[in-house]
Design a protein around this motif. Sequence first.
Motif, PDB file in Angstrom:
ATOM      1  N   GLU A 146      63.029  -5.916 -16.015  1.00 12.55           N
ATOM      2  CA  GLU A 146      63.441  -5.205 -14.699  1.00 12.55           C
ATOM      3  C   GLU A 146      64.726  -4.336 -15.029  1.00 12.55           C
ATOM      4  O   GLU A 146      64.943  -3.255 -14.471  1.00 12.55           O
ATOM      5  N   GLY A 147      65.613  -5.055 -15.642  1.00 16.37           N
ATOM      6  CA  GLY A 147      66.894  -4.199 -15.880  1.00 16.37           C
ATOM      7  C   GLY A 147      66.526  -3.071 -16.683  1.00 16.37           C
ATOM      8  O   GLY A 147      67.547  -1.972 -16.648  1.00 16.37           O
ATOM      9  N   LYS A 148      65.519  -2.883 -17.404  1.00 20.15           N
ATOM     10  CA  LYS A 148      65.060  -1.661 -18.423  1.00 20.15           C
ATOM     11  C   LYS A 148      64.333  -0.903 -17.481  1.00 20.15           C
ATOM     12  O   LYS A 148      63.933   0.082 -17.984  1.00 20.15           O
ATOM     13  N   GLY A 149      64.229  -0.987 -16.275  1.00 20.54           N
ATOM     14  CA  GLY A 149      63.479  -0.127 -15.384  1.00 20.54           C
ATOM     15  C   GLY A 149      61.756  -0.443 -15.415  1.00 20.54           C
ATOM     16  O   GLY A 149      61.105   0.525 -14.848  1.00 20.54           O
ATOM     17  N   TYR A 150      61.386  -1.524 -15.795  1.00 22.45           N
ATOM     18  CA  TYR A 150      60.099  -1.816 -16.043  1.00 22.45           C
ATOM     19  C   TYR A 150      59.649  -2.570 -14.667  1.00 22.45           C
ATOM     20  O   TYR A 150      60.330  -3.191 -14.291  1.00 22.45           O
ATOM     21  N   ARG A 151      58.311  -2.488 -14.368  1.00 23.53           N
ATOM     22  CA  ARG A 151      57.722  -3.230 -13.195  1.00 23.53           C
ATOM     23  C   ARG A 151      56.217  -3.779 -13.787  1.00 23.53           C
ATOM     24  O   ARG A 151      55.926  -3.258 -14.798  1.00 23.53           O
ATOM     25  N   GLU A 183      47.686  -5.957 -13.025  1.00 23.94           N
ATOM     26  CA  GLU A 183      47.108  -6.868 -13.841  1.00 23.94           C
ATOM     27  C   GLU A 183      48.301  -7.645 -14.390  1.00 23.94           C
ATOM     28  O   GLU A 183      48.043  -8.597 -15.175  1.00 23.94           O
ATOM     29  N   GLY A 184      49.372  -7.451 -13.941  1.00 22.08           N
ATOM     30  CA  GLY A 184      50.672  -8.538 -14.078  1.00 22.08           C
ATOM     31  C   GLY A 184      51.070  -7.949 -15.835  1.00 22.08           C
ATOM     32  O   GLY A 184      52.070  -8.913 -16.183  1.00 22.08           O
ATOM     33  N   LEU A 185      51.084  -6.614 -16.064  1.00 23.79           N
ATOM     34  CA  LEU A 185      51.456  -6.474 -17.305  1.00 23.79           C
ATOM     35  C   LEU A 185      52.615  -5.080 -17.297  1.00 23.79           C
ATOM     36  O   LEU A 185      52.734  -4.394 -16.188  1.00 23.79           O
ATOM     37  N   TRP A 186      53.737  -5.236 -17.720  1.00 21.34           N
ATOM     38  CA  TRP A 186      54.833  -4.381 -17.837  1.00 21.34           C
ATOM     39  C   TRP A 186      54.506  -2.956 -18.185  1.00 21.34           C
ATOM     40  O   TRP A 186      53.888  -2.770 -19.053  1.00 21.34           O
ATOM     41  N   VAL A 187      55.071  -2.099 -17.154  1.00 25.47           N
ATOM     42  CA  VAL A 187      54.838  -0.660 -17.231  1.00 25.47           C
ATOM     43  C   VAL A 187      56.008   0.110 -17.012  1.00 25.47           C
ATOM     44  O   VAL A 187      56.851  -0.461 -16.251  1.00 25.47           O
ATOM     45  N   ASN A 188      56.551   1.347 -17.752  1.00 29.67           N
ATOM     46  CA  ASN A 188      57.561   1.984 -17.165  1.00 29.67           C
ATOM     47  C   ASN A 188      57.480   2.906 -16.086  1.00 29.67           C
ATOM     48  O   ASN A 188      56.389   2.736 -15.608  1.00 29.67           O
ATOM     49  N   ALA A 189      58.127   3.715 -15.954  1.00 33.02           N
ATOM     50  CA  ALA A 189      58.100   4.843 -14.747  1.00 33.02           C
ATOM     51  C   ALA A 189      57.092   5.545 -14.999  1.00 33.02           C
ATOM     52  O   ALA A 189      56.346   6.028 -13.986  1.00 33.02           O
ATOM     53  N   GLU A 190      56.607   5.937 -16.188  1.00 30.31           N
ATOM     54  CA  GLU A 190      55.187   6.597 -16.356  1.00 30.31           C
ATOM     55  C   GLU A 190      53.849   5.964 -16.365  1.00 30.31           C
ATOM     56  O   GLU A 190      53.103   6.454 -16.691  1.00 30.31           O
ATOM     57  N   GLY A 191      54.207   4.609 -16.247  1.00 37.93           N
ATOM     58  CA  GLY A 191      53.064   3.836 -16.025  1.00 37.93           C
ATOM     59  C   GLY A 191      52.490   3.303 -17.346  1.00 37.93           C
ATOM     60  O   GLY A 191      51.422   3.029 -17.493  1.00 37.93           O
ATOM     61  N   GLU A 192      53.285   3.497 -18.539  1.00 38.06           N
ATOM     62  CA  GLU A 192      52.707   2.945 -19.789  1.00 38.06           C
ATOM     63  C   GLU A 192      53.013   1.606 -20.010  1.00 38.06           C
ATOM     64  O   GLU A 192      54.334   1.321 -19.623  1.00 38.06           O
TER      65      GLU A 192
END
Length: 617
Positions: free
Chosen positions: A411-416, A420-429
């Motif tokens: 979360e500190g790196k900007g992921y959410r 499906e409960g998988l980490w994605v960045n701001a671009e959805g990757e």
Amino acid sequence: MGRADWTHLYQRISSVGETGRSLLHRLLVGSPLFAILAACAIFASCGPAVVLDDVPRDRTMILMNGGPNQYSLFDNQNPYIPGSDQGFHMGTLPAVFEPLIMYNVLTGEYENWLAESWEYNDSFTVLTVKIREGIEWADGVPFTARDVAFTFDMLRDHAASMVHLADLPEFFDSIEVVDDHTVRLVLKKAGPAFWATTLSSNHGIFVLPEHIWKDQDPLEFTFHDIDGGLPLGTGPYRLVYASPYQKIYDLRQDWWGARMGFKRLPRIQRIIYVPQQEESQAAQLLLTDQLDMAPIMQVLTLESVLERNARVVTFADRQPPYGYLDWCPIDLNMNCSEPPFDDPQIRRAISMAIDREKLVQLAESGAGVVALHPFTPYEWFAPFDEALQEILARHGYDTKPHLEEVDRIMEGKGYRKDDEGLWVNAEGERVEIAMYVPQWLRAYGPPLTQQLRDAGFDANFDTSPGLTSLVQTGEQKASLGCKGPSGVRGMDPYLMLSYYTSQYFRPTGQPAPLWSTISRWRNEEFDRIVERIAPLQVGDEELLELFSEAMEIWVGELPDIFLAQLIIRYPCNTTRWTGWPSQQDPYGFPHSWQWELLKTFIRLEPVGNGSMARGEG
């Protein structure tokens, strides 16, 4: 059908030629019939176009390793090219070649072999090596100091394009031929461990015959011409047949070691290497006494074999952990120069997601040992291990998962997390961890993948053959494997630390110079500390302090994520051969692609053969 019928069937199938055999092999792999045909290949001992001496089964050793399914480089015995583990290392190394110094990593003991003696100067910058007299290459040409000098010069000049060079690129400067049996190696800097890292059987340099190699391009020369006597070594065996499905080595009655009284002539007259098959097929061949040494097996499979065949043993006899603690801990390797693995905080989050105790329990069926760092905890390492445990605790690492720390970092790196409960960045990757899992570690694949996915990482694994070369070039960004040799007396902590220095860094796309140096991580301060460690020996007051400084950086950056200690479990069959290395008699270790197996070839006794079993003849 009897054995002769099956052998005839195999030979009839073989008569369709190499292309036909390859097609047939692909069709049959995984089928029950394949195990039968694999046995037929062993019985037949060679293809129909080759005429070999008759050797009885009870004078033949059959080993299964390499592959999987076939030897991709069966016709290339060049030891210094990428992929040589499928050519030179599988059979040719322990059967045909001999080391300058034979080294037992389990005991720390060594034996001068091709080298009669060696001596450093006071500053550990010059190493004088005396070559044993009377040694000959298999073609009768004397083995001399000039062969050693030629090999070292050639490797130095082509180091950027070669593999399996040990510590040569970092330390070796020049070599002088003093006389026919003496060389003087000049090092770039003090190297008290150079004798063990680079001159011994522990992943050291393979000396090549100058009269064969001097006019060849060392990057292209295959060193393979069986009719012409290649590969040419000094060892007690010669290669007499090679195909994708087996390699055969026959005993040389004129071996210098027996002629000079250095060692006895081996009792094994023929060695057959066959490529690794699916584990159940290997187990079936072992159960029916068609294999003398099987590949590493999962614990449940091995326990089943031990229960059903009383003649099968392991290094630990028939008791857990059924093997020995290797000097090569298992790790999740990532290309640290490629995103997202170039971020040490992402690597930390991945490590914190892993429940090592549960992972090893599942993968090793209760007979495993967890690992958090790259060193094998042999007895001599105890003071270093104590300091290292303090560093790990300070950084919050232990064998348990810490999912709240994973969430904090990501979360500190900007992921959410997505739906499906998988980490994605701001671009959805997503953070993809696509792991190559070799066959011998496949039990780790499913539970590790599930743990990483449970923590939010898009993890998957692939056991497809052929990805090893992409791991070496970094194009396969994540993989399971092992790193070593680590925790080895004589090499001390320096060797393992050196694997992470910038000298071994290569850009993605270029092969790593050593099989262990695939992390593609570098840190200038770490380099400076390790450079100060290089000339120190165990017992030096400064060594432990510098080790702690280096590992403080290593743990903070985490260029590799270690999971478990590697336990080597090679099942050995005593139906035809006795005297395998064991905990009670650790003269060596049963490992079918290691150079040190040569000692086992020499020491084994045939079962129930009168004078031969008593060592006569």
